[in-house]
Design a protein around this motif. Structure first.
Motif, PDB file in Angstrom:
ATOM      1  N   THR A   1      -8.755   3.305   3.400  1.00 22.88           N
ATOM      2  CA  THR A   1      -7.567   2.538   3.784  1.00 22.88           C
ATOM      3  C   THR A   1      -7.478   2.350   5.291  1.00 22.88           C
ATOM      4  OG1 THR A   1      -6.237   4.567   3.805  1.00 22.88           O
ATOM      5  CG2 THR A   1      -6.282   3.310   1.756  1.00 22.88           C
TER       6      THR A   1
ATOM      7  N   LEU B   1       0.830  -1.202   0.000  1.00 24.18           N
ATOM      8  CA  LEU B   1       0.000   0.000   0.000  1.00 24.18           C
ATOM      9  C   LEU B   1       0.870   1.260   0.000  1.00 24.18           C
ATOM     10  CD1 LEU B   1      -3.003   0.837   0.093  1.00 24.18           C
ATOM     11  CD2 LEU B   1      -2.792   0.983   2.578  1.00 24.18           C
TER      12      LEU B   1
ATOM     13  N   TYR C   1      -3.611   8.370   0.953  1.00 22.82           N
ATOM     14  CA  TYR C   1      -4.400   7.298   1.539  1.00 22.82           C
ATOM     15  C   TYR C   1      -5.814   7.803   1.836  1.00 22.82           C
ATOM     16  CZ  TYR C   1       0.336   5.569   2.279  1.00 22.82           C
ATOM     17  OH  TYR C   1       1.628   5.189   2.094  1.00 22.82           O
TER      18      TYR C   1
END
Length: 563
Positions: free
Chosen positions: A538, A527, A534
């Motif tokens: 997330t 990620l 983000y």
């Protein structure tokens, strides 16, 4: 400060409350008569003798065999480990403020930050016989896995939640939070160095994979040798990571200088296109020399066939240098160094044409995109690259009269934190082991949940508070610290753990625990490597990984039978 003093005073008083023992007299013939008739023992006063005993740490610290008693001791010793972590963190920050990054910031401070976890892992495998160590070493593995998973799930997700800002053009805007809890419209943005930290964290799990090879390949011999190989790899990664931390500020400065140069270059080309009397590129994609010469004549105000320092300022007007913390004079110097090959502090017609042609050739547009749009995109990309590199630098504090006092305070805090961690790590491990025996709860789950709260709470609270500033720079530092802490767990704490297993001849039987470390680190590492922004969704992914990890260990150990 006063509550801490009262708490420590009460704890010291508790330490002197030793365990007392008594003998039950069940036979009346053993008693001496006082001349009056004996009518037997009242049933309410007949107390059974305790069959189980506990061993006091250091011969004077309190111990118990009851669940509630050990829970109380876990809370007490856990709070002391929390104090140790707080003192180490505060002392490290003070030392970093004075000495700046480099050897201190890259080598000593990361190790000191992982010291409480390291102490607990160390004492979990040193206590008593090999059988006792084999039983208690699961406390160390639980702490190692629990710290890693907690930092990358609960704390990581909380930082996204409290630091969220509105996302526009795939970038979170500082201090703007009007989208509410939009899973895609709000989130945080970090710099590219944070992505590198996440990738390094994912790479640091290699020793876990190596040590699991005998179980993966179902090999029964050579396990001890594999532990040694994993230890060597883990120690090598630790040294490499410390060296990276030491030299990373120098690398960052070079990358920032390159980003600034690129921003100036694209800005100059963008301005030239706006002033150009024709196309900068010919039909075949080559630079249009005739237009470049016309631009030179337009900039050469005194018509001496040379561009001076003052005339070059016309090239950088409108580049918005303040956005990249760059002054006009510095930008002119960058252009001069790039074009002035004769080093006479002037740019001739030939040097100007050659320099512009080199820039235009370096970033040639495709045939389907107009020159103006291409240069605008290049300039925007250069700006984003600079922003992602985070033009934040540590400044070493100099010339202050209280520097000496701050240094002394930092050293004292570090010594105090180290002493507390060393003194109470063993009693805490014993309390966890005794609580596990009293409740029949596996020591791994107790240490997985409880011990990281003690050793990482200070770091977790600081990370969440720092992320709540809702700025890209604070988010970058927050997530970099989280990735760095996990990396130190994977290399330093694992090195200590593997050393215990190898030296004491313990069995490596932690397949399910290693699996959850690998899953969480690799998922969060991927990620971090594929994005710098983000969104809020997330954080939901991160939160879910924590209960999934616990359930996975339980299923693999107690249903599938891996353990």
């Amino acid at each position: 400060m006063a509550p801490r003093i009262r708490f420590l005073s009460a704890l010291i008083l508790l330490m002197f409350c030793g365990v007392t023992y008594a003998r039950l007299l069940s036979d009346p013939s053993e008693l001496v008569s006082d001349g009056k008739g004996f009518h037997g023992f009242p049933s309410l006063l007949r107390l059974g003798a305790a069959e189980e005993t506990c061993e006091q740490s250091y011969g004077f610290l309190p111990c118990t065999t009851t669940a509630l008693g050990n829970l109380f001791l876990i809370i007490v010793y856990g709070y002391l480990m929390f104090l140790a972590a707080t003192y180490l963190s505060t002392g490290s920050e003070l030392l970093l403020e004075i000495l700046g990054p480099g050897i201190v910031g890259g080598l000593f401070l990361p190790i000191l930050g992982a010291l409480p976890d390291t102490m607990l892992i160390l004492v979990s495998g040193l206590s008593g016989s090999v059988e006792t160590a084999q039983s208690q070493v699961s406390v160390g593995m639980g702490l190692l896995a629990g710290s890693t998973v907690m930092l990358l799930t609960i704390i990581w997700g909380s930082c996204v939640l409290v630091g969220k800002c509105d996302i526009r053009n795939s970038i979170a805007i500082d201090s703007e939070d009007t989208e509410g809890f939009s899973f895609t419209g709000s989130g945080v943005t970090t710099d590219s160095w944070t992505s590198y930290a996440g990738i390094i964290m994912a790479v640091s799990v290699i020793p876990f994979v190596v040590v699991q090879l005998p179980q993966i390949l179902r090999i029964t011999s050579g396990k001890h040798l594999v532990v040694l190989i994993s230890l060597i790899i883990s120690a090598s990664l630790l040294i490499a990571y410390c060296l990276y931390q030491i030299f990373q500020p120098l690398v960052q400065k070079r990358r920032l200088a390159y980003a600034k140069d690129k921003h100036v270059m694209t800005g100059v080309l963008k301005n030239l296109k706006m002033r150009a009397m024709g196309r900068l590129y010919n039909d075949d994609g080559s630079p249009n020399r005739e237009v470049i010469l016309k631009l030179f004549d337009a900039i050469d105000m005194n018509h001496d066939n040379h561009l001076s320092h003052g005339e070059l300022i016309a090239l950088i007007v409108g580049i918005q240098l303040d956005e990249i913390n760059l002054q006009e004079d510095v930008a002119v110097q960058k252009v001069m160094m790039e074009f002035d090959t004769s080093r006479d502090l002037k740019i001739s017609r030939k040097e100007f044409v050659k320099g512009i042609e080199k820039w235009l050739t370096r970033d040639k547009p495709s045939s389907s995109i107009s020159t103006k749009k291409h240069l605008d995109d290049l300039h925007l990309q250069a700006r984003r690259e600079h922003d992602l590199l985070a033009d934040e630098s540590y400044e070493v504090v100099k010339g202050k009269e209280n520097n000496r006092w701050i240094s002394i305070k930092a050293v004292l805090l570090l010594l105090l934190g180290t002493a507390i961690a060393a003194a109470f790590a063993d009693p805490l491990v014993d309390a966890v082991d005794n609580f596990s025996a009293a409740t029949s709860i596996p020591t791994f789950f107790i240490s997985f949940i409880a011990l990281p709260l003690a050793t990482n709470s200070s770091e977790a609270v600081s990370a969440i508070i720092f992320a709540s500033r809702k700025k890209r720079s604070s988010a970058s530092l927050t997530f970099s610290e989280l990735y760095g802490a996990v990396t130190m767990n994977n290399v330093l704490c694992l090195s200590v753990f593997l050393t215990l297993v190898y030296v004491r001849g313990l069995d490596w039987d932690f397949s399910s625990e290693v699996l959850i470390i690998l899953v969480v680190c690799i998922v969060m590492g991927i990620l971090a490597s594929v994005r710098t922004t983000y969104p809020l969704w997330t954080s939901l992914l991160a939160f879910l990984l924590y209960p999934i990890s616990l359930v996975l260990v339980y299923i693999l150990d107690y249903v599938v039978g891996w353990s």
